[in-house]
Design a protein around this motif. Sequence first.
Motif, PDB file in Angstrom:
ATOM      1  N   GLY A 136       0.804  -1.219   0.000  1.00 48.29           N
ATOM      2  CA  GLY A 136       0.000   0.000   0.000  1.00 48.29           C
ATOM      3  C   GLY A 136       0.834   1.265   0.000  1.00 48.29           C
ATOM      4  O   GLY A 136       2.064   1.229   0.100  1.00 48.29           O
ATOM      5  N   VAL A 137       0.144   2.396  -0.109  1.00 41.89           N
ATOM      6  CA  VAL A 137       0.796   3.713  -0.086  1.00 41.89           C
ATOM      7  C   VAL A 137       1.356   3.948   1.317  1.00 41.89           C
ATOM      8  O   VAL A 137       0.650   3.774   2.314  1.00 41.89           O
ATOM      9  CB  VAL A 137      -0.221   4.826  -0.437  1.00 41.89           C
ATOM     10  N   CYS A 138       2.631   4.364   1.400  1.00 40.22           N
ATOM     11  CA  CYS A 138       3.239   4.556   2.723  1.00 40.22           C
ATOM     12  C   CYS A 138       3.536   6.017   3.043  1.00 40.22           C
ATOM     13  O   CYS A 138       3.724   6.357   4.217  1.00 40.22           O
ATOM     14  CB  CYS A 138       4.490   3.698   2.876  1.00 40.22           C
ATOM     15  N   ASN A 139       3.609   6.875   2.026  1.00 38.48           N
ATOM     16  CA  ASN A 139       3.837   8.303   2.278  1.00 38.48           C
ATOM     17  C   ASN A 139       3.243   9.143   1.158  1.00 38.48           C
ATOM     18  O   ASN A 139       3.223   8.720  -0.002  1.00 38.48           O
ATOM     19  CB  ASN A 139       5.332   8.632   2.371  1.00 38.48           C
ATOM     20  N   LEU A 140       2.766  10.316   1.535  1.00 38.32           N
ATOM     21  CA  LEU A 140       2.356  11.311   0.554  1.00 38.32           C
ATOM     22  C   LEU A 140       2.715  12.668   1.145  1.00 38.32           C
ATOM     23  O   LEU A 140       2.143  13.087   2.147  1.00 38.32           O
ATOM     24  CB  LEU A 140       0.848  11.217   0.248  1.00 38.32           C
ATOM     25  N   TYR A 141       3.717  13.314   0.547  1.00 37.01           N
ATOM     26  CA  TYR A 141       4.160  14.631   0.997  1.00 37.01           C
ATOM     27  C   TYR A 141       3.830  15.666  -0.072  1.00 37.01           C
ATOM     28  O   TYR A 141       3.970  15.396  -1.265  1.00 37.01           O
ATOM     29  CB  TYR A 141       5.695  14.683   1.170  1.00 37.01           C
ATOM     30  N   THR A 153      13.828  13.073   3.341  1.00 41.62           N
ATOM     31  CA  THR A 153      12.879  12.810   4.428  1.00 41.62           C
ATOM     32  C   THR A 153      12.341  11.384   4.335  1.00 41.62           C
ATOM     33  O   THR A 153      12.219  10.680   5.341  1.00 41.62           O
ATOM     34  CB  THR A 153      11.715  13.820   4.385  1.00 41.62           C
ATOM     35  N   LEU A 154      12.033  10.964   3.115  1.00 40.61           N
ATOM     36  CA  LEU A 154      11.544   9.597   2.896  1.00 40.61           C
ATOM     37  C   LEU A 154      12.605   8.585   3.322  1.00 40.61           C
ATOM     38  O   LEU A 154      12.295   7.596   3.995  1.00 40.61           O
ATOM     39  CB  LEU A 154      11.187   9.411   1.416  1.00 40.61           C
ATOM     40  N   GLN A 155      13.847   8.844   2.944  1.00 42.00           N
ATOM     41  CA  GLN A 155      14.935   7.924   3.290  1.00 42.00           C
ATOM     42  C   GLN A 155      15.146   7.858   4.804  1.00 42.00           C
ATOM     43  O   GLN A 155      15.378   6.781   5.373  1.00 42.00           O
ATOM     44  CB  GLN A 155      16.234   8.384   2.620  1.00 42.00           C
ATOM     45  N   LEU A 192      -0.275   1.856   4.086  1.00 43.68           N
ATOM     46  CA  LEU A 192       0.582   1.146   5.029  1.00 43.68           C
ATOM     47  C   LEU A 192       1.294   2.186   5.893  1.00 43.68           C
ATOM     48  O   LEU A 192       2.074   2.990   5.385  1.00 43.68           O
ATOM     49  CB  LEU A 192       1.609   0.301   4.271  1.00 43.68           C
ATOM     50  N   VAL A 193       0.992   2.179   7.184  1.00 45.67           N
ATOM     51  CA  VAL A 193       1.561   3.208   8.057  1.00 45.67           C
ATOM     52  C   VAL A 193       2.232   2.582   9.277  1.00 45.67           C
ATOM     53  O   VAL A 193       1.880   1.502   9.713  1.00 45.67           O
ATOM     54  CB  VAL A 193       0.490   4.219   8.531  1.00 45.67           C
ATOM     55  N   LYS A 239       1.618  14.567  12.793  1.00 42.46           N
ATOM     56  CA  LYS A 239       2.614  13.586  12.346  1.00 42.46           C
ATOM     57  C   LYS A 239       2.073  12.633  11.276  1.00 42.46           C
ATOM     58  O   LYS A 239       2.738  11.659  10.918  1.00 42.46           O
ATOM     59  CB  LYS A 239       3.136  12.794  13.552  1.00 42.46           C
ATOM     60  N   ASN A 240       0.892  12.906  10.787  1.00 40.28           N
ATOM     61  CA  ASN A 240       0.299  12.087   9.734  1.00 40.28           C
ATOM     62  C   ASN A 240       1.259  11.991   8.539  1.00 40.28           C
ATOM     63  O   ASN A 240       1.608  13.005   7.940  1.00 40.28           O
ATOM     64  CB  ASN A 240      -1.033  12.733   9.307  1.00 40.28           C
ATOM     65  N   PRO A 241       1.672  10.777   8.156  1.00 33.73           N
ATOM     66  CA  PRO A 241       2.653  10.629   7.078  1.00 33.73           C
ATOM     67  C   PRO A 241       2.045  10.586   5.674  1.00 33.73           C
ATOM     68  O   PRO A 241       2.773  10.581   4.686  1.00 33.73           O
ATOM     69  CB  PRO A 241       3.309   9.286   7.406  1.00 33.73           C
ATOM     70  N   ILE A 242       0.713  10.503   5.614  1.00 31.60           N
ATOM     71  CA  ILE A 242       0.064  10.364   4.298  1.00 31.60           C
ATOM     72  C   ILE A 242      -0.965  11.491   4.157  1.00 31.60           C
ATOM     73  O   ILE A 242      -2.147  11.318   4.464  1.00 31.60           O
ATOM     74  CB  ILE A 242      -0.591   8.972   4.129  1.00 31.60           C
ATOM     75  N   SER A 243      -0.482  12.642   3.723  1.00 32.66           N
ATOM     76  CA  SER A 243      -1.371  13.801   3.612  1.00 32.66           C
ATOM     77  C   SER A 243      -2.481  13.526   2.601  1.00 32.66           C
ATOM     78  O   SER A 243      -2.357  12.674   1.728  1.00 32.66           O
ATOM     79  CB  SER A 243      -0.567  15.031   3.175  1.00 32.66           C
ATOM     80  N   TYR A 244      -3.570  14.256   2.767  1.00 30.64           N
ATOM     81  CA  TYR A 244      -4.724  14.204   1.860  1.00 30.64           C
ATOM     82  C   TYR A 244      -5.518  12.912   1.989  1.00 30.64           C
ATOM     83  O   TYR A 244      -6.718  12.943   2.237  1.00 30.64           O
ATOM     84  CB  TYR A 244      -4.279  14.418   0.405  1.00 30.64           C
ATOM     85  N   LEU A 245      -4.863  11.747   1.850  1.00 33.56           N
ATOM     86  CA  LEU A 245      -5.585  10.480   1.966  1.00 33.56           C
ATOM     87  C   LEU A 245      -6.027  10.227   3.401  1.00 33.56           C
ATOM     88  O   LEU A 245      -7.124   9.732   3.641  1.00 33.56           O
ATOM     89  CB  LEU A 245      -4.733   9.321   1.454  1.00 33.56           C
TER      90      LEU A 245
END
Length: 281
Positions: A136-141, A153-155, A192-193, A239-245
């Motif tokens: 699943g999607v793990c990040n959206l910045y 930041t992702l790394q 996926l968080v 601290k939400n790592p998946i903005s918008y979704l």
Amino acid sequence: MSIHNTEDYNRIAQAIAFMRQNHQSQPDLATVAQHIGLSEYHFQRLFTQWAGISPKRFLQYLNVEYAKSKITQTKNLLDLTLDVGLSSPGRLHDLFVNLEAMSPGEFKAGGAGLQIRYGIHETPFGKSLIATTMRGVCNLYFLDGDEHLSEQTLQLEWKNAQIIRDQQATQLLSEQIFYSVSLSTEKPLTLLVKGTNFQMQVWRSLLKIPVGGIITYQTVAEMIGRPTAVRAVGNAVGKNPISYLIPCHRVIRESGELGGYRWGLERKIAILGWETSDGVA
């Protein structure tokens, strides 16, 4: 499908910032247009194409009284669905969103054994970095400026994962998320968080907020059965790592003030205005 570009969004964000800062004086169309360096005609056209409504109508979404009325309306809707056992009203376009939590062991391993593919895409709210795994999607910045900073930041967030830039792998996801281009309307979009149990509770509660809805940090605290933990809720939202979704942009202060937003206050206003005006339709 009309793909928006970052230059257009930047002008919209400038206009929103100016309208917000001068809300009491209610600047007219010509004044706002002049501020961002466009003719009145081109500004009206650009804004209406982007938001689906005129700048004048959009101004109402900056009003504290309007925000308070939306808070009440959304809370009543959430209370109704809980009382009568209906499914959650929270949806994104025609997509259902499922949240999958990493196990404590996976969390501790820092992404070891995980392959993450990411791409950078244009959205109605500027550029975004979307990262995804087989689960699943793990990040959206959202990006403001240097793309490399978001890549770093992702790394840092997934220190032991294999991270690969793969624009093609996330292109369809970007279209699905921001432009209602569904891969399958029957298949939920999985996120996926990694987070603490408390953070997971908060993020799951945000998925229940309907598109166009607004709730308060206090309401989120009540939804997870922790009515006195408002400050902790605010920290988890931030601290939400998946903005918008995971729609942390739909949470504001009890007073009707918008509060903060990790990706910038103008962007928060832009997303709320877009959703409330059915810009996603």
